[in-house]
Motif scaffolding. Sequence first.
Motif, PDB file in Angstrom:
ATOM      1  N   GLU A  35     -14.439  51.332 103.435  1.00  0.00           N
ATOM      2  CA  GLU A  35     -14.946  52.705 103.537  1.00  0.00           C
ATOM      3  C   GLU A  35     -13.804  53.714 103.517  1.00  0.00           C
ATOM      4  O   GLU A  35     -13.863  54.727 102.820  1.00  0.00           O
ATOM      5  CB  GLU A  35     -15.769  52.883 104.813  1.00  0.00           C
ATOM      6  CG  GLU A  35     -16.318  54.279 104.960  1.00  0.00           C
ATOM      7  CD  GLU A  35     -17.138  54.477 106.213  1.00  0.00           C
ATOM      8  OE1 GLU A  35     -17.591  55.620 106.427  1.00  0.00           O
ATOM      9  OE2 GLU A  35     -17.316  53.528 106.997  1.00  0.00           O
ATOM     10  N   ILE A  36     -12.752  53.433 104.262  1.00  0.00           N
ATOM     11  CA  ILE A  36     -11.612  54.356 104.320  1.00  0.00           C
ATOM     12  C   ILE A  36     -10.940  54.466 102.954  1.00  0.00           C
ATOM     13  O   ILE A  36     -10.681  55.572 102.468  1.00  0.00           O
ATOM     14  CB  ILE A  36     -10.608  53.900 105.396  1.00  0.00           C
ATOM     15  CG1 ILE A  36     -11.218  54.052 106.783  1.00  0.00           C
ATOM     16  CG2 ILE A  36      -9.308  54.694 105.291  1.00  0.00           C
ATOM     17  CD1 ILE A  36     -10.421  53.387 107.889  1.00  0.00           C
ATOM     18  N   GLU A  38     -12.115  53.575  99.902  1.00  0.00           N
ATOM     19  CA  GLU A  38     -12.986  54.061  98.838  1.00  0.00           C
ATOM     20  C   GLU A  38     -13.317  55.544  98.978  1.00  0.00           C
ATOM     21  O   GLU A  38     -13.319  56.271  97.988  1.00  0.00           O
ATOM     22  CB  GLU A  38     -14.264  53.223  98.776  1.00  0.00           C
ATOM     23  CG  GLU A  38     -14.001  51.814  98.264  1.00  0.00           C
ATOM     24  CD  GLU A  38     -15.181  50.875  98.412  1.00  0.00           C
ATOM     25  OE1 GLU A  38     -16.166  51.224  99.104  1.00  0.00           O
ATOM     26  OE2 GLU A  38     -15.106  49.773  97.843  1.00  0.00           O
ATOM     27  N   THR A  39     -13.610  56.003 100.180  1.00  0.00           N
ATOM     28  CA  THR A  39     -13.946  57.419 100.332  1.00  0.00           C
ATOM     29  C   THR A  39     -12.744  58.323 100.139  1.00  0.00           C
ATOM     30  O   THR A  39     -12.886  59.455  99.701  1.00  0.00           O
ATOM     31  CB  THR A  39     -14.596  57.730 101.696  1.00  0.00           C
ATOM     32  OG1 THR A  39     -13.682  57.398 102.741  1.00  0.00           O
ATOM     33  CG2 THR A  39     -15.905  56.994 101.880  1.00  0.00           C
ATOM     34  N   SER A  40     -11.565  57.826 100.426  1.00  0.00           N
ATOM     35  CA  SER A  40     -10.363  58.643 100.270  1.00  0.00           C
ATOM     36  C   SER A  40      -9.768  58.546  98.870  1.00  0.00           C
ATOM     37  O   SER A  40      -9.082  59.461  98.419  1.00  0.00           O
ATOM     38  CB  SER A  40      -9.298  58.224 101.285  1.00  0.00           C
ATOM     39  OG  SER A  40      -8.822  56.916 101.004  1.00  0.00           O
ATOM     40  N   GLY A  41     -10.009  57.429  98.192  1.00  0.00           N
ATOM     41  CA  GLY A  41      -9.360  57.199  96.909  1.00  0.00           C
ATOM     42  C   GLY A  41      -7.876  56.924  97.064  1.00  0.00           C
ATOM     43  O   GLY A  41      -7.089  57.098  96.141  1.00  0.00           O
ATOM     44  N   ARG A  72      -4.262  61.646  96.982  1.00  0.00           N
ATOM     45  CA  ARG A  72      -5.646  61.628  97.494  1.00  0.00           C
ATOM     46  C   ARG A  72      -5.682  61.206  98.965  1.00  0.00           C
ATOM     47  O   ARG A  72      -6.445  61.747  99.753  1.00  0.00           O
ATOM     48  CB  ARG A  72      -6.499  60.683  96.664  1.00  0.00           C
ATOM     49  CG  ARG A  72      -6.817  61.215  95.309  1.00  0.00           C
ATOM     50  CD  ARG A  72      -7.664  60.235  94.541  1.00  0.00           C
ATOM     51  NE  ARG A  72      -7.917  60.745  93.210  1.00  0.00           N
ATOM     52  CZ  ARG A  72      -8.927  60.376  92.469  1.00  0.00           C
ATOM     53  NH1 ARG A  72      -9.779  59.472  92.925  1.00  0.00           N
ATOM     54  NH2 ARG A  72      -9.093  60.877  91.273  1.00  0.00           N
ATOM     55  N   ALA A  76      -7.119  63.420 102.045  1.00  0.00           N
ATOM     56  CA  ALA A  76      -8.183  62.874 102.899  1.00  0.00           C
ATOM     57  C   ALA A  76      -7.753  62.843 104.352  1.00  0.00           C
ATOM     58  O   ALA A  76      -8.547  63.159 105.247  1.00  0.00           O
ATOM     59  CB  ALA A  76      -8.572  61.474 102.427  1.00  0.00           C
ATOM     60  N   GLU A  79      -8.126  66.299 105.692  1.00  0.00           N
ATOM     61  CA  GLU A  79      -9.511  66.771 105.764  1.00  0.00           C
ATOM     62  C   GLU A  79     -10.353  66.028 106.787  1.00  0.00           C
ATOM     63  O   GLU A  79     -11.293  66.585 107.338  1.00  0.00           O
ATOM     64  CB  GLU A  79     -10.177  66.634 104.395  1.00  0.00           C
ATOM     65  CG  GLU A  79      -9.595  67.557 103.352  1.00  0.00           C
ATOM     66  CD  GLU A  79     -10.099  67.244 101.955  1.00  0.00           C
ATOM     67  OE1 GLU A  79     -10.837  66.241 101.763  1.00  0.00           O
ATOM     68  OE2 GLU A  79      -9.735  67.999 101.032  1.00  0.00           O
ATOM     69  N   ARG A  80     -10.046  64.747 107.036  1.00  0.00           N
ATOM     70  CA  ARG A  80     -10.940  63.912 107.840  1.00  0.00           C
ATOM     71  C   ARG A  80     -10.351  63.384 109.134  1.00  0.00           C
ATOM     72  O   ARG A  80     -11.096  63.055 110.047  1.00  0.00           O
ATOM     73  CB  ARG A  80     -11.384  62.709 107.009  1.00  0.00           C
ATOM     74  CG  ARG A  80     -12.145  63.095 105.785  1.00  0.00           C
ATOM     75  CD  ARG A  80     -12.625  61.878 105.044  1.00  0.00           C
ATOM     76  NE  ARG A  80     -13.225  62.305 103.793  1.00  0.00           N
ATOM     77  CZ  ARG A  80     -12.993  61.744 102.637  1.00  0.00           C
ATOM     78  NH1 ARG A  80     -12.208  60.706 102.554  1.00  0.00           N
ATOM     79  NH2 ARG A  80     -13.571  62.199 101.550  1.00  0.00           N
ATOM     80  N   TRP A  81      -9.028  63.218 109.206  1.00  0.00           N
ATOM     81  CA  TRP A  81      -8.480  62.465 110.326  1.00  0.00           C
ATOM     82  C   TRP A  81      -7.358  63.169 111.074  1.00  0.00           C
ATOM     83  O   TRP A  81      -6.508  62.517 111.665  1.00  0.00           O
ATOM     84  CB  TRP A  81      -8.012  61.091 109.847  1.00  0.00           C
ATOM     85  CG  TRP A  81      -9.156  60.239 109.391  1.00  0.00           C
ATOM     86  CD1 TRP A  81     -10.175  59.763 110.144  1.00  0.00           C
ATOM     87  CD2 TRP A  81      -9.399  59.781 108.068  1.00  0.00           C
ATOM     88  NE1 TRP A  81     -11.042  59.035 109.389  1.00  0.00           N
ATOM     89  CE2 TRP A  81     -10.596  59.032 108.097  1.00  0.00           C
ATOM     90  CE3 TRP A  81      -8.744  59.926 106.854  1.00  0.00           C
ATOM     91  CZ2 TRP A  81     -11.135  58.425 106.967  1.00  0.00           C
ATOM     92  CZ3 TRP A  81      -9.285  59.327 105.729  1.00  0.00           C
ATOM     93  CH2 TRP A  81     -10.464  58.587 105.797  1.00  0.00           C
TER      94      TRP A  81
END
Length: 108
Positions: A35-36, A38-41, A72, A76, A79-81
Motif C-alpha cells: 500500500e505504501i 503503490e500509493t506513493s509510487g 514521488r 508522498a 503530503e501523507r506522513w
Amino acid sequence: LVTGVQTCALPIFVLIEAMRARVPLIARRIGPFPEIVETSGAGLLYEDDDDLPACLAVMQQDGARRAEMASRGYLASCERWTEGVVIPQLLVLIDEARAARARRGVRR
C-alpha cells in the motif's frame, strides 16, 4: 530495501524516512508495504527472493525511473506522513475513542 519477515512499525518508519530522504524503495510485497509503495509510487515491490534481483537491476540501470520514484516518494512523505498531517489525524481518532467510551459509560 526492506525484506523483514515480520511486519511491524519500525520497517514502516524506515520506508517513510527513505522517502523523506529521496531514496527510492524496494520492499517485499507483505504487510503494509504494498500500500505504501503503490500509493506513493516511490519504488518497486517483489514477491520473493527470486524477484529481488530484477528490482535491483531496475534501480541500478534506470536512473530516470529511479529519480522519478525518489521524487514521488518525497512528495508522498510530505503530503501523507509528516507530523503536521499525522498528528491532527491521530487527535481525531483519540477524540472519537474518548467519545465512544463516554457513550458506553466507561470511566477511566
